[in-house]
Design a protein around this motif. Sequence first.
Motif, short mmCIF file in Angstrom:
data_model
loop_
_atom_site.label_atom_id
_atom_site.label_comp_id
_atom_site.label_asym_id
_atom_site.label_seq_id
_atom_site.Cartn_x
_atom_site.Cartn_y
_atom_site.Cartn_z
N LEU A 275 -7.95 7.45 0.63
CA LEU A 275 -8.87 6.37 1.01
C LEU A 275 -8.99 6.29 2.53
O LEU A 275 -10.10 6.16 3.08
CB LEU A 275 -8.38 5.03 0.45
CG LEU A 275 -9.21 3.82 0.85
CD1 LEU A 275 -10.64 3.93 0.29
CD2 LEU A 275 -8.55 2.53 0.39
N ILE A 276 -7.88 6.40 3.21
CA ILE A 276 -7.91 6.31 4.68
C ILE A 276 -8.71 7.48 5.26
O ILE A 276 -9.54 7.28 6.16
CB ILE A 276 -6.48 6.25 5.25
CG1 ILE A 276 -5.84 4.90 4.87
CG2 ILE A 276 -6.49 6.41 6.77
CD1 ILE A 276 -4.36 4.81 5.14
N TYR A 277 -8.52 8.68 4.72
CA TYR A 277 -9.34 9.83 5.18
C TYR A 277 -10.82 9.53 4.99
O TYR A 277 -11.63 9.76 5.89
CB TYR A 277 -8.97 11.10 4.42
CG TYR A 277 -7.81 11.87 5.02
CD1 TYR A 277 -7.93 12.51 6.25
CD2 TYR A 277 -6.59 11.97 4.35
CE1 TYR A 277 -6.87 13.23 6.80
CE2 TYR A 277 -5.52 12.67 4.90
CZ TYR A 277 -5.68 13.29 6.12
OH TYR A 277 -4.62 13.99 6.66
N LEU A 278 -11.18 9.00 3.82
CA LEU A 278 -12.60 8.74 3.54
C LEU A 278 -13.16 7.67 4.47
O LEU A 278 -14.29 7.80 4.97
CB LEU A 278 -12.77 8.29 2.07
CG LEU A 278 -12.49 9.34 1.00
CD1 LEU A 278 -12.53 8.72 -0.39
CD2 LEU A 278 -13.50 10.49 1.09
N LEU A 279 -12.38 6.64 4.73
CA LEU A 279 -12.87 5.57 5.62
C LEU A 279 -12.97 6.05 7.06
O LEU A 279 -13.91 5.70 7.79
CB LEU A 279 -11.94 4.35 5.52
CG LEU A 279 -12.00 3.58 4.19
CD1 LEU A 279 -10.84 2.60 4.07
CD2 LEU A 279 -13.34 2.83 4.05
N VAL B 225 0.48 5.37 -2.99
CA VAL B 225 0.43 6.01 -1.68
C VAL B 225 -0.50 7.24 -1.63
O VAL B 225 -1.22 7.43 -0.64
CB VAL B 225 1.88 6.31 -1.18
CG1 VAL B 225 2.53 7.43 -1.96
CG2 VAL B 225 1.90 6.55 0.29
N GLY B 226 -0.52 8.02 -2.71
CA GLY B 226 -1.41 9.20 -2.71
C GLY B 226 -2.86 8.78 -2.58
O GLY B 226 -3.64 9.37 -1.81
N PRO C 227 0.81 -1.23 0.00
CA PRO C 227 0.00 0.00 0.00
C PRO C 227 0.84 1.28 0.00
O PRO C 227 0.34 2.34 -0.37
CB PRO C 227 -0.80 -0.08 1.31
CG PRO C 227 -0.66 -1.47 1.80
CD PRO C 227 0.58 -2.04 1.18
N LEU C 228 2.13 1.17 0.39
CA LEU C 228 2.97 2.37 0.44
C LEU C 228 3.83 2.53 -0.81
O LEU C 228 4.65 3.45 -0.87
CB LEU C 228 3.87 2.35 1.69
CG LEU C 228 3.15 2.33 3.04
CD1 LEU C 228 4.15 2.55 4.17
CD2 LEU C 228 2.06 3.40 3.10
#
Length: 236
Positions: free
Chosen positions: A95-99, A89-90, A83-84
Amino acid sequence: MKDIRYLSINGIYKAIEGEGVNLGRPQIFVRVQGCNVRCKNCDSCSTWSFSSGSVMSLDEIVATVVSLAEEKIGWVSVTGGDPLDHAHVGSVVHLIYLLKERGFKINIEVTGQEINNEIFDLVDYISADFKTPSSGVVSSLSNLKQLSEKFLGKFQIKSIVEDRGDFDYLVNSYQTFKNSGKDILFQWVITPAYMPNEEFPRERFTSIVEWNLEVGYFLVIGQQHKWIYGPNRSNV
Ligand code: SF4
């Protein structure tokens, strides 16, 4: 330039955590497609290619996660692939912000080759690899030091052990880290290797347990999903 509204996905599925200190926890797994690390003992080679998998918009990924979670499952594990990797990574950050906005707790599984402070600050848990010689990949003790200094209490280290050489390498790495004046206050997990097509590796497993009892450094935790479903089944 890559459009960070999209991410290449190997699979999104519901399963319990199969390894490490969070063994048994129900999660939605978001498996990213593409990895350049190329460990010799990788058990998910189908995730290597950057040109296969399904390109999904981040909105589609979130909708799939929400639908699978059915308001009952609160954790998402972002895994790979890698994932990195710079190709992902961008998109992974967004995606993490949205989740997180949808209230999910996030675990990220990383190769240990990169430290990403923005992502590691955002997520709720980090599971980082420390590679052993059988992988053919070298991990850095300085990355371990950075994790230990900045993210203590929210990460584990996982190392696949195939043989005595791998185990001795980890003992040496553990002692080198400790002798540099650092207390080891995090969980360092040994995952006994369980190769594709292999019967349950009882002999390897019991040997590792016995070696570890001699030093007492590590947690030895097997890959439960492979006992349950067999070593070749994916997305479980
Ligand atoms: S980093 Fe993970 S996905 Fe990539 S080759 Fe190694 S084990 Fe496989």
